[in-house]
Design an enzyme around this catalytic site. Structure first.
Site, PDB file in Angstrom:
ATOM      1  N   LYS A 108       0.832  -1.207   0.000  1.00  0.00           N
ATOM      2  CA  LYS A 108       0.000   0.000   0.000  1.00  0.00           C
ATOM      3  C   LYS A 108       0.865   1.254   0.000  1.00  0.00           C
ATOM      4  O   LYS A 108       1.813   1.351   0.776  1.00  0.00           O
ATOM      5  CB  LYS A 108      -0.883   0.047   1.248  1.00  0.00           C
ATOM      6  CG  LYS A 108      -1.677  -1.210   1.515  1.00  0.00           C
ATOM      7  CD  LYS A 108      -2.535  -1.622   0.352  1.00  0.00           C
ATOM      8  CE  LYS A 108      -3.184  -2.977   0.589  1.00  0.00           C
ATOM      9  NZ  LYS A 108      -3.547  -3.637  -0.677  1.00  0.00           N
ATOM     10  N   ALA A 147      -2.124  -8.866   9.909  1.00  0.00           N
ATOM     11  CA  ALA A 147      -1.569 -10.118   9.401  1.00  0.00           C
ATOM     12  C   ALA A 147      -1.721 -11.267  10.385  1.00  0.00           C
ATOM     13  O   ALA A 147      -2.248 -12.342  10.044  1.00  0.00           O
ATOM     14  CB  ALA A 147      -0.096  -9.904   9.056  1.00  0.00           C
ATOM     15  N   LYS A 198      -5.662   5.352   4.300  1.00  0.00           N
ATOM     16  CA  LYS A 198      -5.926   4.942   5.688  1.00  0.00           C
ATOM     17  C   LYS A 198      -4.626   4.826   6.475  1.00  0.00           C
ATOM     18  O   LYS A 198      -4.597   5.071   7.674  1.00  0.00           O
ATOM     19  CB  LYS A 198      -6.779   3.674   5.747  1.00  0.00           C
ATOM     20  CG  LYS A 198      -6.201   2.454   5.049  1.00  0.00           C
ATOM     21  CD  LYS A 198      -5.358   1.581   5.924  1.00  0.00           C
ATOM     22  CE  LYS A 198      -4.818   0.445   5.094  1.00  0.00           C
ATOM     23  NZ  LYS A 198      -3.711  -0.283   5.475  1.00  0.00           N
ATOM     24  N   ARG A 270       2.812   0.627  14.083  1.00  0.00           N
ATOM     25  CA  ARG A 270       3.967   1.520  14.139  1.00  0.00           C
ATOM     26  C   ARG A 270       3.633   2.979  13.846  1.00  0.00           C
ATOM     27  O   ARG A 270       4.173   3.893  14.461  1.00  0.00           O
ATOM     28  CB  ARG A 270       5.033   1.020  13.159  1.00  0.00           C
ATOM     29  CG  ARG A 270       5.622  -0.299  13.611  1.00  0.00           C
ATOM     30  CD  ARG A 270       6.532  -0.892  12.576  1.00  0.00           C
ATOM     31  NE  ARG A 270       5.771  -1.329  11.407  1.00  0.00           N
ATOM     32  CZ  ARG A 270       6.174  -2.250  10.548  1.00  0.00           C
ATOM     33  NH1 ARG A 270       7.344  -2.827  10.696  1.00  0.00           N
ATOM     34  NH2 ARG A 270       5.443  -2.586   9.524  1.00  0.00           N
ATOM     35  N   ASN A 271       2.723   3.203  12.890  1.00  0.00           N
ATOM     36  CA  ASN A 271       2.369   4.588  12.559  1.00  0.00           C
ATOM     37  C   ASN A 271       1.621   5.261  13.704  1.00  0.00           C
ATOM     38  O   ASN A 271       1.820   6.439  13.983  1.00  0.00           O
ATOM     39  CB  ASN A 271       1.546   4.633  11.275  1.00  0.00           C
ATOM     40  CG  ASN A 271       2.387   4.274  10.073  1.00  0.00           C
ATOM     41  OD1 ASN A 271       3.263   5.032   9.677  1.00  0.00           O
ATOM     42  ND2 ASN A 271       2.163   3.086   9.525  1.00  0.00           N
TER      43      ASN A 271
END
Lengths: 352, 352
Positions: A108, A147, A198, A270-271
């Protein structure tokens, strides 16, 4: 049943081997040159070290040096590298793919031209593949899927999008299980754009927890869900606007690949963690260079690409300077160390 | 500045006195006949016992017996009772309101006629008020706002909707502060419908945590955000469809009053808690009668009203039997003790 070669042994690509292998497909999992330790581990005892799980026994691991052998005769090549490796992946596909194969992308992000024109990542793959790009079929998986949750068989709903409906129809049954539900769509562009956006807004999901941390109010009776919800709402609005700018179907934004995916991405990762530091008042350069040094931040990278492009698109009159106020604010934070001071009054079309 | 009479001293109505009082408006907070203990507490030391906060000193508390005096000469009457008291509130307004006043509703829910025709709650107020309903102006507040967060000055973005733009324009500045951001809209119906629907879907927000609890996997590395996100996505889709069915503007669904509000409502609260029990496998009748006996569940009540109406609207051919699969599934759970077994394949227009 099909023969599926997976290029890249990251957690998402590997997790998707679970439903595919359980359905009896032949899966070759090919690590990139950066994945040797992962392949070592899988070859040793079947464990993916980052996912922390044993992968299905029928999945055959390959080092990148054996990629040609692994891809030979595959019906589908899944491009599972992260957004930083997409150009590299395109170069490998140019060398390894064959006409008639289907390229299934799970990466992405977006790339931008000099003039700010934005492209989805499958277009980057295509460009690197040259004429071969027109001789393969294109598909992508979008939608809310962490995942590890897929790998442990927790219920997941996703969309397989393809340029041709028959390709989506061919792929979906190879992956469908009682826990992995697959819808199909030919809105390739709209879904890919939503999936990138997103990731951008997930960064903002960390702001409220960060502010509370800074104030020492994390465990107070009242936290800051109103703040997070307002950001979510503006994110959904700008996500839709971006899909429209690309000519995608704006209804994807109300679906799995839009608000559904933004919801799951906002829940953690993480973001979001990077955004929490911003909420605490840490300049972004310090987050990048010290606090989270070496950590892959795809959402932040997308903010850099898209945010810079918005300036150029505005200069060219393609969009108005009042469009995408949240993405622009996020860009100022990550590109210019701007402090967290969001222009709320400009959101939702302008307070009035 | 204005004189604002607030009927009902619940947490949301009381929280909204903070920005309004800080802006210098004259606020009369009137407890209903069920709120005597709250008014006792406010009169004693200024504390709202449920909110757990001291309310602004300038807010004058009134017992319901003094309602007429408190409402006399008010520019605005805020109807702040919960959805179970809306008919009662309408009867009181019929008696107490005067032509020219503005009724500002904050109650969320729907009522249904025998044939399944659904109505927003301001319409229920209107019906009970009789001819006087046409001599007052109508407005409502929607959007993601947890009451206590407003009261402690955490950033909040909301929409004031009114049948006439000039009414929204008159109200908004009375409430706007540096932490309470107000947008306006004349899409009264669309915003009210969205506000009710998000309460419905919040119930589903508890399912995934409940399932994990039942499995003893609450603290596992991988939880069930994919499940929650898929429900969120389908909720957003059905919320939009309901707004369209009412003739509202479907773009509200991508905004504060739609996905923004659904986000905040999914983060916690009583309806989410009830949904958690469902995830754990508790039949809903046991949740209602034992586990959460006496707890007000507005979202669940709305599922009952809307879910039953959907059956009647389907029988009349107003909607298709494939419309609103999630609301129907929630209705089976709360009305008929159905076990949690969601028809995923019917979501998002049907898996295909």
């Amino acid at each position: 049943m099909a023969k599926i070669a997976v290029l890249g042994a990251g957690i998402m690509a590997t997790a998707l081997t679970f439903p595919a292998a359980e359905n009896g497909n032949e899966i070759h999992l090919i690590g990139t040159h950066l994945d040797d330790e992962i392949i070592d581990s899988v070859k040793k005892d079947g464990t993916h070290p980052v996912l922390g799980l044993r992968i299905p026994e029928s999945v055959k691991p390959y080092y990148f040096t054996d990629a040609a052998e692994a891809i030979e005769g595959a019906d589908i090549i899944m491009s599972g590298v992260n957004s930083f490796g997409v150009e590299w992946a395109g170069e490998q596909l140019a060398r390894l793919a064959k006409p008639g194969q289907t390229i299934l992308s799970i990466t992405k992000g977006m790339h931008a031209e000099e003039d700010g024109t934005l492209h989805i990542l499958p277009d980057v793959l295509k460009e690197k593949m040259g004429p071969l790009a027109d001789q393969v079929d294109w598909a992508a998986i979008v939608g809310p899927s962490i995942a590890g949750e897929v790998a442990v068989h927790h219920l997941t709903c996703v969309t397989f999008c393809a340029e041709k409906q028959e390709i989506a129809d061919k792929l979906a049954p190879l992956y469908r299980t009682d826990y992995y539900h697959v819808w199909t769509s030919t809105d390739f562009i709209g879904n890919e754009v939503a999936s990138c956006m997103k990731n951008i807004f997930a960064f903002g999901g960390g702001f409220a927890p960060g502010i509370l941390k800074k104030l020492g109010q994390e465990n107070d009776k009242y936290v800051m869900y109103n703040y997070a919800a307002a950001l979510f709402g503006e994110g959904a609005r700008e996500l839709k606007q971006m899909v429209e700018l690309f000519g995608g179907d704006p209804t994807v934004t109300e679906n799995l690949g839009g608000v559904g995916d933004m919801f799951v991405t906002t829940m953690g990762g993480r973001n979001v963690r990077a955004g929490t530091f911003v909420g605490q008042g840490v300049p972004f350069s310090e987050i990048r260079n010290v606090k989270m040094k070496g950590v892959t931040l795809e959402g932040v990278a997308a903010i850099g690409v898209v945010g810079e492009a918005l300036g150029r698109l505005t200069a060219r009159g393609v969009i108005k300077d009042t469009d995408f106020p949240l993405v622009r604010a996020l860009y100022e934070i990550v590109a210019h160390d701007a402090p967290l001071d969001l222009p709320w009054e400009t959101f939702f079309g302008g307070e009035r």
